[in-house]
Write a protein that holds these residues in place. Structure first.
Motif, PDB file in Angstrom:
ATOM      1  N   THR A 162      -4.313  -1.551  -1.654  1.00 52.52           N
ATOM      2  CA  THR A 162      -5.139  -2.699  -1.278  1.00 52.52           C
ATOM      3  C   THR A 162      -4.970  -3.725  -2.386  1.00 52.52           C
ATOM      4  O   THR A 162      -5.277  -3.451  -3.542  1.00 52.52           O
ATOM      5  CB  THR A 162      -6.618  -2.291  -1.191  1.00 52.52           C
ATOM      6  OG1 THR A 162      -6.716  -1.199  -0.280  1.00 52.52           O
ATOM      7  CG2 THR A 162      -7.476  -3.449  -0.723  1.00 52.52           C
ATOM      8  N   ILE A 163      -4.436  -4.874  -2.012  1.00 54.59           N
ATOM      9  CA  ILE A 163      -4.134  -5.879  -3.025  1.00 54.59           C
ATOM     10  C   ILE A 163      -4.944  -7.130  -2.746  1.00 54.59           C
ATOM     11  O   ILE A 163      -4.993  -7.611  -1.614  1.00 54.59           O
ATOM     12  CB  ILE A 163      -2.629  -6.200  -3.037  1.00 54.59           C
ATOM     13  CG1 ILE A 163      -1.850  -4.926  -3.347  1.00 54.59           C
ATOM     14  CG2 ILE A 163      -2.310  -7.283  -4.061  1.00 54.59           C
ATOM     15  CD1 ILE A 163      -0.359  -5.051  -3.165  1.00 54.59           C
ATOM     16  N   HIS A 164      -5.574  -7.625  -3.800  1.00 52.59           N
ATOM     17  CA  HIS A 164      -6.421  -8.800  -3.674  1.00 52.59           C
ATOM     18  C   HIS A 164      -5.801  -9.871  -4.530  1.00 52.59           C
ATOM     19  O   HIS A 164      -5.548  -9.662  -5.718  1.00 52.59           O
ATOM     20  CB  HIS A 164      -7.811  -8.438  -4.204  1.00 52.59           C
ATOM     21  CG  HIS A 164      -8.897  -9.073  -3.445  1.00 52.59           C
ATOM     22  ND1 HIS A 164      -9.166  -8.761  -2.140  1.00 52.59           N
ATOM     23  CD2 HIS A 164      -9.801 -10.024  -3.796  1.00 52.59           C
ATOM     24  CE1 HIS A 164     -10.193  -9.479  -1.724  1.00 52.59           C
ATOM     25  NE2 HIS A 164     -10.588 -10.263  -2.714  1.00 52.59           N
TER      26      HIS A 164
ATOM     27  N   ASP B 132      -2.070  -4.732   6.977  1.00 51.34           N
ATOM     28  CA  ASP B 132      -2.892  -5.816   7.492  1.00 51.34           C
ATOM     29  C   ASP B 132      -3.141  -6.850   6.426  1.00 51.34           C
ATOM     30  O   ASP B 132      -2.780  -6.663   5.269  1.00 51.34           O
ATOM     31  CB  ASP B 132      -4.224  -5.304   8.074  1.00 51.34           C
ATOM     32  CG  ASP B 132      -5.105  -4.673   7.023  1.00 51.34           C
ATOM     33  OD1 ASP B 132      -5.176  -5.208   5.902  1.00 51.34           O
ATOM     34  OD2 ASP B 132      -5.742  -3.648   7.324  1.00 51.34           O
ATOM     35  N   MET B 133      -3.736  -7.956   6.833  1.00 51.51           N
ATOM     36  CA  MET B 133      -3.996  -9.037   5.896  1.00 51.51           C
ATOM     37  C   MET B 133      -5.279  -9.720   6.307  1.00 51.51           C
ATOM     38  O   MET B 133      -5.508  -9.973   7.492  1.00 51.51           O
ATOM     39  CB  MET B 133      -2.834 -10.036   5.928  1.00 51.51           C
ATOM     40  CG  MET B 133      -3.011 -11.142   4.889  1.00 51.51           C
ATOM     41  SD  MET B 133      -1.784 -12.462   5.028  1.00 51.51           S
ATOM     42  CE  MET B 133      -0.259 -11.616   4.898  1.00 51.51           C
ATOM     43  N   GLN B 134      -6.155  -9.992   5.332  1.00 47.57           N
ATOM     44  CA  GLN B 134      -7.393 -10.715   5.625  1.00 47.57           C
ATOM     45  C   GLN B 134      -7.510 -11.860   4.631  1.00 47.57           C
ATOM     46  O   GLN B 134      -7.274 -11.677   3.450  1.00 47.57           O
ATOM     47  CB  GLN B 134      -8.608  -9.801   5.436  1.00 47.57           C
ATOM     48  CG  GLN B 134      -8.768  -8.753   6.518  1.00 47.57           C
ATOM     49  CD  GLN B 134      -9.872  -7.789   6.164  1.00 47.57           C
ATOM     50  OE1 GLN B 134     -10.878  -8.171   5.573  1.00 47.57           O
ATOM     51  NE2 GLN B 134      -9.687  -6.536   6.528  1.00 47.57           N
ATOM     52  N   VAL B 135      -7.894 -13.017   5.148  1.00 49.48           N
ATOM     53  CA  VAL B 135      -8.045 -14.173   4.274  1.00 49.48           C
ATOM     54  C   VAL B 135      -9.525 -14.424   4.060  1.00 49.48           C
ATOM     55  O   VAL B 135     -10.305 -14.460   5.016  1.00 49.48           O
ATOM     56  CB  VAL B 135      -7.368 -15.409   4.903  1.00 49.48           C
ATOM     57  CG1 VAL B 135      -7.524 -16.614   3.977  1.00 49.48           C
ATOM     58  CG2 VAL B 135      -5.895 -15.130   5.171  1.00 49.48           C
TER      59      VAL B 135
ATOM     60  N   VAL C 170      -4.375  -7.999   1.130  1.00 48.16           N
ATOM     61  CA  VAL C 170      -3.311  -7.405   1.950  1.00 48.16           C
ATOM     62  C   VAL C 170      -3.293  -5.912   1.705  1.00 48.16           C
ATOM     63  O   VAL C 170      -3.588  -5.438   0.610  1.00 48.16           O
ATOM     64  CB  VAL C 170      -1.903  -7.957   1.611  1.00 48.16           C
ATOM     65  CG1 VAL C 170      -1.622  -9.234   2.348  1.00 48.16           C
ATOM     66  CG2 VAL C 170      -1.699  -8.099   0.130  1.00 48.16           C
ATOM     67  N   ARG C 171      -2.918  -5.215   2.742  1.00 49.16           N
ATOM     68  CA  ARG C 171      -2.767  -3.765   2.598  1.00 49.16           C
ATOM     69  C   ARG C 171      -1.317  -3.399   2.876  1.00 49.16           C
ATOM     70  O   ARG C 171      -0.747  -3.828   3.877  1.00 49.16           O
ATOM     71  CB  ARG C 171      -3.700  -3.029   3.527  1.00 49.16           C
ATOM     72  CG  ARG C 171      -5.032  -2.739   2.860  1.00 49.16           C
ATOM     73  CD  ARG C 171      -5.691  -1.548   3.498  1.00 49.16           C
ATOM     74  NE  ARG C 171      -6.614  -2.007   4.543  1.00 49.16           N
ATOM     75  CZ  ARG C 171      -7.931  -2.030   4.377  1.00 49.16           C
ATOM     76  NH1 ARG C 171      -8.465  -1.623   3.251  1.00 49.16           N
ATOM     77  NH2 ARG C 171      -8.704  -2.438   5.344  1.00 49.16           N
TER      78      ARG C 171
ATOM     79  N   SER D  57      -5.153  -8.050  -8.122  1.00 52.02           N
ATOM     80  CA  SER D  57      -5.666  -6.745  -8.503  1.00 52.02           C
ATOM     81  C   SER D  57      -5.344  -5.779  -7.374  1.00 52.02           C
ATOM     82  O   SER D  57      -5.151  -6.190  -6.238  1.00 52.02           O
ATOM     83  CB  SER D  57      -7.171  -6.818  -8.740  1.00 52.02           C
ATOM     84  OG  SER D  57      -7.822  -7.368  -7.625  1.00 52.02           O
ATOM     85  N   PHE D  58      -5.246  -4.504  -7.735  1.00 49.78           N
ATOM     86  CA  PHE D  58      -4.929  -3.574  -6.670  1.00 49.78           C
ATOM     87  C   PHE D  58      -5.541  -2.203  -6.870  1.00 49.78           C
ATOM     88  O   PHE D  58      -5.968  -1.842  -7.952  1.00 49.78           O
ATOM     89  CB  PHE D  58      -3.412  -3.510  -6.455  1.00 49.78           C
ATOM     90  CG  PHE D  58      -2.718  -2.302  -6.988  1.00 49.78           C
ATOM     91  CD1 PHE D  58      -2.080  -1.418  -6.116  1.00 49.78           C
ATOM     92  CD2 PHE D  58      -2.666  -2.046  -8.345  1.00 49.78           C
ATOM     93  CE1 PHE D  58      -1.414  -0.311  -6.598  1.00 49.78           C
ATOM     94  CE2 PHE D  58      -1.987  -0.933  -8.829  1.00 49.78           C
ATOM     95  CZ  PHE D  58      -1.358  -0.069  -7.954  1.00 49.78           C
ATOM     96  N   ASP D  59      -5.649  -1.509  -5.784  1.00 45.63           N
ATOM     97  CA  ASP D  59      -6.240  -0.187  -5.767  1.00 45.63           C
ATOM     98  C   ASP D  59      -5.419   0.607  -4.748  1.00 45.63           C
ATOM     99  O   ASP D  59      -4.735   0.010  -3.927  1.00 45.63           O
ATOM    100  CB  ASP D  59      -7.687  -0.296  -5.309  1.00 45.63           C
ATOM    101  CG  ASP D  59      -8.490   0.901  -5.761  1.00 45.63           C
ATOM    102  OD1 ASP D  59      -7.935   2.010  -5.742  1.00 45.63           O
ATOM    103  OD2 ASP D  59      -9.651   0.714  -6.140  1.00 45.63           O
ATOM    104  N   TYR D  60      -5.444   1.933  -4.842  1.00 42.88           N
ATOM    105  CA  TYR D  60      -4.664   2.654  -3.846  1.00 42.88           C
ATOM    106  C   TYR D  60      -5.295   3.976  -3.447  1.00 42.88           C
ATOM    107  O   TYR D  60      -6.096   4.545  -4.170  1.00 42.88           O
ATOM    108  CB  TYR D  60      -3.224   2.880  -4.321  1.00 42.88           C
ATOM    109  CG  TYR D  60      -3.051   3.940  -5.378  1.00 42.88           C
ATOM    110  CD1 TYR D  60      -2.966   3.594  -6.720  1.00 42.88           C
ATOM    111  CD2 TYR D  60      -2.926   5.293  -5.031  1.00 42.88           C
ATOM    112  CE1 TYR D  60      -2.787   4.565  -7.691  1.00 42.88           C
ATOM    113  CE2 TYR D  60      -2.744   6.256  -5.999  1.00 42.88           C
ATOM    114  CZ  TYR D  60      -2.674   5.894  -7.334  1.00 42.88           C
ATOM    115  OH  TYR D  60      -2.495   6.844  -8.290  1.00 42.88           O
TER     116      TYR D  60
END
Lengths: 419, 602
Positions: B412-414, B436-439, B446-447, B472-475
């Protein structure tokens, strides 16, 4: 020179630190004397000169006891630029040395060679005008001239004070003054030097026909302006292959002209090898005085392999110590251990054409060279880097001379200890 | 001290993105409830390891019990449960969350929501926690609490009006925050007369008492001198100490339902206790363990070798010590022809690996060579059962393999929308596929599905530089997936350099091989013979280069003053040679390995 003779006599090295200006590659103990650039007879320098000479003599008196009873074989004025001292100053030092150590050749042994007295000079008007006096008053019989290059652009880049014209005038003046034992210093693998520039240098050397040539590769010593420039990437290291080609070319041109490469960086006509410098590679006693000078003290009780004593490098500190009667060279005395002595015997011996003497190693360390380094000797011989004579002497091959430091590093510690 | 009834207990944690002020808020809470006096106050009480302070992340969860007199005049006990703050410890985080009824969701008033904010918020929501949104650092000139509160409403779905403005630095809003914990977070449920069940959500090793377990009593109670049973690992032990943390431990006779505290039961090895295990009473055990236990396996592996061979024993001792306090990493002896004796170590993730390596170097003063991190691969052979390997050297011959599967993650990247292109390129380059992508305003989430092996080396650094530090990202680990993977070997003069073998995607083998060969060439000094450097897949050479033979090594002159110096130089040169690693007859300096193992850094 036979080793046992060298062991019994003494060579004296006198370090004179002054230079009119300091070359950017130099890492010797040097002291700028810019006043001489303006006025060769500057009174300011006269005072520095006189105090230095007195201090050198005082140091000689203080150190001579370790060498008591020896006869003088060689005297070497190095620097710096010892030719900046007046002939009478050199004569004062010479007299002190002579009275400390009687020369080898005297009424009892008239066949012994006279004391070799070498003086380093740079091509300059000041020194050139004194050459005759150096010979007559100070007994100098061998000159080592700091030529470095016969190319003005290289000399300029090296920060030398002289040009090519000056070199020719000095060399001619030396011959006119009667010097029949001349050595030239030549640098190679230096800055923008090309193979054809080296050819020109070699031609110029041969045209002059010196008795001796020393060839040095330019090394960017840390702490010097060149060293700092190299470290910060402003000065490139000379290409390894190019330097190797030059070294081979020098060896072959000088060899064909009758100069023997008797040591890695020294070439001489027969009988003209530097007797003084050979003492270093033979680890023979040398009494060295002056700032930054290193003595090799002889074997003595408690010092079965001798000692090495390094002087304070700073001229002013050195001078003050002596003038105020403080102990010399505090803390830089190194009493050599068997392992260090053995390692030195190998790496210094290998620098010479004669190589490491099996008899010498046997006498000093009690066993043959091979017995200390059985595997190393096999490996290096297998790699074509060293050869062994029937007597067991070890010497570098021509490939080994290019890789001398690789070979030397292999002899740092005996195989038995290394494993 | 009088016991506080369960209705006046609150168990909560703080979740936040790195650097959004979790530790500072925790300190403020401790300070304002008098749990820490000024004299014993450190800057960040809960972050007590030097390394954590530098990185701003918390490795070991710690907890503190706060006493707070609320507006109703009653005294409440608030258990603040600290959670590990980085992605490799998501399982540990989930267990700490399971010990709580609520969480403070802390967001930086200037930076707004980041990837970890969201990831942690979702974890907390999944754990059915009551979220109390907090906007921190309102004292900053660049703070925009209203915008961030709106972001919290838009992105996380919490009412903007419920967002508490706080400055942990100045103390503004802390009192209201404590009151909100009392008002909004429900008290623990559970029956003190039920069979005892306590969740172990952290544990560590203490040299005096052995393993210390940090637990939350979910049902029933624990008493000092009870004989307990660890339901997952099956061990029985006698409780010797129960304590609550205020924040220094205070002995108690019982831990009642809903309470949080320390249990010491004479357990000698940390690996006997697993995070997520359930403690019950041996005499009257619960029927079911608490849900959510997972047997966590290391996913990232690398070889650790001492630079100096004689440091091997020190390294071994240091690993033993570290493992005492971190059972999530494992190690076993490994021998490399090129690097000598060392250890193959397994880590939860690449950040965990970095932390362990740094602690070994910093706290234990060890000089290490670390082989390129690799992941766990699943091998499906043509004959026999599938198995997993932890090292490229364990890979069977290609003709014996049906397929190789690699671990795949969901990232998950922001990121600010301006940097989206760079992030997408990075992910594609790492064999990622977008999910997917959310704005959200000028930020995008984005995932991507990515192979774990593609993020273990420098993905995080690349992401940071591609986004000027704003990404930033998480996984989360998704599972294994088949891929076209090959083993890449490096050889010098025909001898394989085992430490440099890699498993890579076939499409990347050529590039990686050429890069490895080039790096090695740069650092292998010229030797007395030419050295051929080759990269190979199987028997096929895919890249080659040569280090020319050494022609000259002779340092100019040597006279009186130089002899000692020269001898010392040679001694140094020889010592340097001893430190070189021999591959066949070729001497390879440490730097060559280090450079080759740092591939992709430039």
């Amino acid at each position: 020179m036979h080793k046992t003779q060298q062991e019994k006599d003494v060579g004296v090295y006198v370090h004179v630190p002054f230079c009119v200006r300091i070359c950017p590659y130099c890492d010797f103990a040097v002291e700028a004397a810019p006043e001489l650039l303006r006025d060769p007879a500057a009174e300011v320098f006269r005072d520095r000169e006189d105090r230095t000479v007195s201090a050198l003599i005082a140091e000689l008196e203080a150190r001579r006891t370790a060498f008591a009873g020896r006869r003088l074989s060689t005297l070497y004025f190095g620097g710096g630029t010892p030719g900046l001292l007046r002939a009478e100053s050199l004569a004062r030092i010479r007299e002190a040395v002579w009275s400390a150590f009687p020369p080898l050749a005297d009424a009892q042994s008239p066949s012994a060679p006279p004391v070799e007295v070498t003086l380093e000079v740079n091509p300059s008007t000041l020194e050139r005008d004194r050459l005759k006096a150096f010979a007559e008053q100070a007994g100098v019989n061998r000159l080592s001239v700091g030529v470095q290059s016969f190319d003005d652009s290289v000399l300029k880049a090296l920060g030398r004070a002289h040009g090519v014209d000056e070199i020719h005038r000095t060399l001619q003046a030396a011959r006119s003054a009667g010097f029949d034992n001349l050595s030239l210093d030549l640098m190679f693998a230096v800055l923008h030097q090309t193979p054809s520039m080296l050819e020109a240098d070699l031609e110029a050397v041969l045209a002059f026909q010196p008795e001796h040539v020393s060839t040095y590769e330019l090394v960017h010593e840390p702490g010097t302006p060149f060293g700092r420039a190299a470290q910060s990437g402003q000065l490139e290291t000379f290409d390894e292959d190019g330097a190797a080609d030059m070294l081979l070319r020098i060896e072959s041109v000088l060899g064909e002209a009758g100069y023997e490469r008797y040591e890695l960086t020294n070439f001489a006509r027969p009988g003209r090898a530097s007797r003084h410098n050979q003492r270093y590679w033979a680890r023979a006693p040398v009494l060295a005085i002056g700032p930054g000078a290193h003595s090799t003290d002889p074997v003595a009780p408690g010092r079965p392999f001798g000692a090495r004593i390094g002087n304070e490098r700073s001229w002013s500190v050195w001078l003050e110590r002596i003038e105020t009667g403080q102990p010399l060279a505090p803390g830089s005395e190194e009493i050599l251990e068997a392992g260090q002595a053995l390692s030195e015997a190998f790496f210094l011996g290998l620098r010479t054409r004669a190589g490491v003497s099996a008899a010498g190693i046997q006498t000093e360390f009690g066993a043959s060279p091979r017995s200390f380094y059985p595997e190393t000797v096999e490996r290096l011989m297998g790699a074509g880097l060293i050869v062994e004579s029937p007597a067991g002497d070890l010497a570098l091959t021509s490939r080994g001379r290019l890789l001398a430091d690789e070979v030397a590093a292999a002899f740092v510690s005996p195989d038995a200890i290394a494993r | 001290m009088t016991r506080i009834p369960t209705e006046r207990l609150r168990n909560f944690c703080i979740v936040a993105h790195i650097d959004h002020g979790k530790s500072t808020i925790a300190d403020r809470l401790l300070e304002s409830t008098g749990a820490v006096s000024d004299r014993e106050k450190q800057d960040q009480f809960l972050d007590n390891m030097e390394l954590e302070r530098e990185r701003g992340i918390t490795i070991k969860a710690q907890t503190a019990r706060l006493r707070f007199r609320a507006e109703d005049g009653e005294e409440y006990v608030l258990n603040l449960i600290d959670t590990p703050g980085h992605v490799d410890f998501s399982y540990e985080v989930s267990r700490a969350l399971a010990a709580c009824e609520g969480a403070l969701l802390v967001v930086d008033a200037a930076q707004g929501i980041e990837a970890q904010t969201l990831a942690n918020a979702y974890l907390a929501i999944d754990a059915n926690l009551e979220l109390v949104p907090v906007v921190n650092k309102i004292d900053l000139p660049s703070a925009d609490p209203d915008r961030v509160a709106q972001e919290v409403e838009d992105v996380v779905g919490l009412d903007a009006a419920d967002v508490l403005p706080v400055s942990a630095k100045t103390g503004v809003g802390i009192e209201a925050l404590l009151q909100a914990v009392v008002d909004r977070i429900p008290p623990p449920q559970g029956d003190s007369e039920d069979r005892a069940r306590a969740l172990v959500f952290d544990s560590w090793f203490d040299p005096y008492v052995g393993v210390v377990m940090l637990v939350r009593v979910v049902d029933g109670r624990l008493c000092a001198r009870d004989r307990i049973l660890l339901m997952m690992s099956g061990g029985e032990h006698d409780v010797t100490q129960l304590s609550v943390i205020e924040p220094t431990p205070r002995r108690v006779d019982t831990l009642e339902v809903g309470e949080v505290g320390l249990v010491v039961a004479g357990i000698k090895t940390l690996s006997d206790v697993r995070i997520g295990d359930t403690i019950t009473l041996a005499k009257r055990p619960a029927e079911e363990p608490l849900p959510g236990f997972v047997d966590v396996k290391p996913m990232v592996f690398s070889g650790l070798y001492p630079v100096e061979a004689e440091d091997y024993e020190d390294l071994k001792a240091a690993l033993e010590k570290l493992r005492l306090n971190d059972s999530s990493f494992g190690y076993e002896p490994e021998t490399s022809a090129a690097l000598g004796f060392g250890f193959r170590c397994g880590f939860l993730g690449f950040l965990h690996a970095e932390i362990i390596q740094e602690r070994l170097e910093r706290e234990y003063g060890l000089d290490l060579i670390t082989t390129a991190p690799t992941v766990r691969y699943r091998i499906v052979p043509k004959e026999g059962e599938a198995f997993e390997i932890e090292s490229p050297s364990a890979l069977p011959e290609p003709n014996e393999i049906e397929r190789i599967e690699e671990p795949v993650i969901q990232a998950t990247i922001h990121v600010p929308s301006a940097h989206l292109g760079a992030v997408m390129r990075l992910c594609q380059d790492r064999r990622g596929s977008q999910r997917d992508m959310q704005v959200h305003g000028d930020r995008v989430q984005v995932r991507y599905e990515l192979p774990l092996s593609e993020i273990v080396t420098d993905f995080h650094d690349r992401l940071k530089s591609a986004t000027r530090g704003y990404g930033s990202f998480d996984y989360d680990l998704l599972g294994f997936s088949a891929a076209n993977l090959v083993k890449l070997d490096v050889m010098v003069n025909g001898d394989p350099v085992d430490a440099l073998s890699l498993i890579v995607h076939r499409d990347k083998a050529q590039g990686r091989g050429a890069e490895l060969a080039r790096k090695l060439k740069e650092f292998i000094p010229r030797q007395q013979f030419p050295v051929a450097i080759q990269a190979a897949v199987g028997s096929r050479i895919i890249a080659r280069t040569t280090v020319k033979a050494l022609r000259k090594n002779v340092i100019a002159k040597c006279y009186g003053g130089d002899i000692s110096r020269k001898r010392k130089l040679l001694e140094k040169q020889k010592a340097g040679k001893k430190r070189m690693k021999m591959v066949g007859a070729v001497e390879i300096p440490q730097e060559a390995f280090l450079a080759a193992l740092k591939l992709g850094d430039d």
